[in-house]
Design an enzyme around this catalytic site. Structure first.
Site, short mmCIF file in Angstrom:
data_model
loop_
_atom_site.label_atom_id
_atom_site.label_comp_id
_atom_site.label_asym_id
_atom_site.label_seq_id
_atom_site.Cartn_x
_atom_site.Cartn_y
_atom_site.Cartn_z
N HIS A 77 0.87 -1.19 0.00
CA HIS A 77 0.00 0.00 0.00
C HIS A 77 0.90 1.23 0.00
O HIS A 77 1.52 1.57 1.00
CB HIS A 77 -0.92 -0.03 1.22
CG HIS A 77 -1.82 -1.22 1.23
ND1 HIS A 77 -3.08 -1.21 0.67
CD2 HIS A 77 -1.64 -2.49 1.71
CE1 HIS A 77 -3.63 -2.40 0.80
NE2 HIS A 77 -2.78 -3.19 1.42
N ARG A 78 0.96 1.92 -1.13
CA ARG A 78 1.93 3.00 -1.31
C ARG A 78 1.28 4.37 -1.50
O ARG A 78 1.81 5.36 -1.03
CB ARG A 78 2.84 2.67 -2.50
CG ARG A 78 3.68 1.41 -2.28
CD ARG A 78 4.57 1.10 -3.47
NE ARG A 78 3.82 0.77 -4.66
CZ ARG A 78 3.35 -0.46 -4.94
NH1 ARG A 78 3.54 -1.43 -4.09
NH2 ARG A 78 2.70 -0.68 -6.05
N GLU A 85 10.47 2.37 9.29
CA GLU A 85 10.52 1.11 10.03
C GLU A 85 11.83 0.98 10.79
O GLU A 85 12.88 1.49 10.36
CB GLU A 85 10.37 -0.06 9.05
CG GLU A 85 10.26 -1.41 9.72
CD GLU A 85 10.10 -2.55 8.73
OE1 GLU A 85 10.28 -3.72 9.15
OE2 GLU A 85 9.81 -2.29 7.54
N ARG A 175 -8.81 8.37 3.09
CA ARG A 175 -9.05 7.70 1.81
C ARG A 175 -8.11 6.52 1.62
O ARG A 175 -8.54 5.43 1.21
CB ARG A 175 -8.88 8.70 0.66
CG ARG A 175 -9.34 8.16 -0.69
CD ARG A 175 -9.09 9.16 -1.80
NE ARG A 175 -9.78 8.78 -3.02
CZ ARG A 175 -9.64 9.45 -4.17
NH1 ARG A 175 -8.85 10.53 -4.23
NH2 ARG A 175 -10.28 9.07 -5.25
N HIS A 179 -9.05 2.34 1.54
CA HIS A 179 -8.61 1.39 0.52
C HIS A 179 -7.91 0.20 1.17
O HIS A 179 -8.16 -0.96 0.80
CB HIS A 179 -7.67 2.08 -0.47
CG HIS A 179 -7.19 1.19 -1.56
ND1 HIS A 179 -5.94 0.62 -1.56
CD2 HIS A 179 -7.81 0.74 -2.68
CE1 HIS A 179 -5.80 -0.15 -2.63
NE2 HIS A 179 -6.91 -0.08 -3.33
N ARG A 184 -7.87 -5.50 3.31
CA ARG A 184 -7.21 -6.22 4.39
C ARG A 184 -8.15 -6.59 5.54
O ARG A 184 -7.70 -6.99 6.61
CB ARG A 184 -6.03 -5.40 4.93
CG ARG A 184 -4.98 -5.07 3.89
CD ARG A 184 -4.35 -6.30 3.27
NE ARG A 184 -3.34 -5.96 2.27
CZ ARG A 184 -2.61 -6.83 1.59
NH1 ARG A 184 -2.83 -8.14 1.78
NH2 ARG A 184 -1.72 -6.44 0.71
#
Length: 230
Positions: A77-78, A85, A175, A179, A184
């Site tokens: 998901h970009r 991280e 938004r 998505h 998921r």
């Protein structure tokens, strides 16, 4: 898996002033002083007819701890997401690993696109736990052996499995989160069914709970319109 909402600028009014600028110009900022309940219908209209950009004028930052295999799926998901991280190059990684509890369905039946997961036996669960724990112990021992020998962290980490826990900050808008949730989570209200891996779904459910508290009308409209991102 843990999910903490560490920072946010997100409210239903953000959707309203962003949408109404097209007709009210700078006067749309008056929405900040009004009760968003009076404009529930507008939010639902925007969601239903997929006018998506008004749902982008907000921000939520989550601190997430989860196994590496969850993050590998997460980073698909970009659009509308930012990630930072924990790095195995710059710090020694802690021996925290994922082991499924008895609620995790272990057995896959069928073929890709048609399969389902069913409960495993007590023996299968015992085998999964014992095998994972043995593998985790040995891989972390190998990691420590290399570090003790002076081998760089970025090299030694190669022995560690994807069941290792990592942590990250993930920032998104409503938004992009919708998505993500549409793909998921498996939900009875979803117009388009999805079949996520349970571990990333657990993270998604926790994120959704935080978001629903911040933007209840937007969350309501998302559910009412089939959980499809606008």
């Amino acid at each position: 898996m843990t999910v903490e909402l560490v920072k946010h600028s997100a409210a239903d009014t953000d959707v309203l002033w962003a949408a109404r600028v097209s007709t009210a110009g700078e006067q749309s900022l008056d929405e900040l002083e009004k009760d968003p309940q009076r404009s529930r219908g507008l939010i639902n209209f925007l969601m239903r007819d997929r006018h998506g950009s008004p749902f982008e004028h907000n921000s939520m930052t989550f601190f997430i701890s989860a196994p590496l295999f969850v993050f590998r799926e997460f980073h698909r998901h970009r659009v509308g997401w930012s990630y930072n991280e924990e790095s195995g190059r710059y710090r020694e990684l802690e021996p925290v690993f994922y082991v499924p509890d008895t609620s995790r369905r272990l057995v896959q039946e069928g073929r890709p696109g048609k399969y389902r997961f069913v409960e495993g036996s007590e023996e299968q669960h015992r085998l999964a736990v014992e095998t994972m724990e043995f593998s985790y112990r040995r891989s972390y021992e190998a990691y420590q052996e290399m570090l003790d020998a002076g081998i760089a962290r970025e090299v030694a980490r190669a022995t560690l499995p994807v069941g290792l826990y990592s942590s990250m900050y993930a920032t998104c808008n409503a938004r992009s989160l919708m998505h993500f949730l549409g793909l998921r989570t498996q939900h009875e209200l979803a117009r388009v069914p999805s079949f996520p891996q349970r571990e990333i779904e657990m993270v998604a459910e926790r994120m959704e709970a935080h978001w629903a508290g911040l933007m209840p009308l937007t969350h309501e409209a998302f559910n009412a319109n089939g959980r499809v991102a606008p």
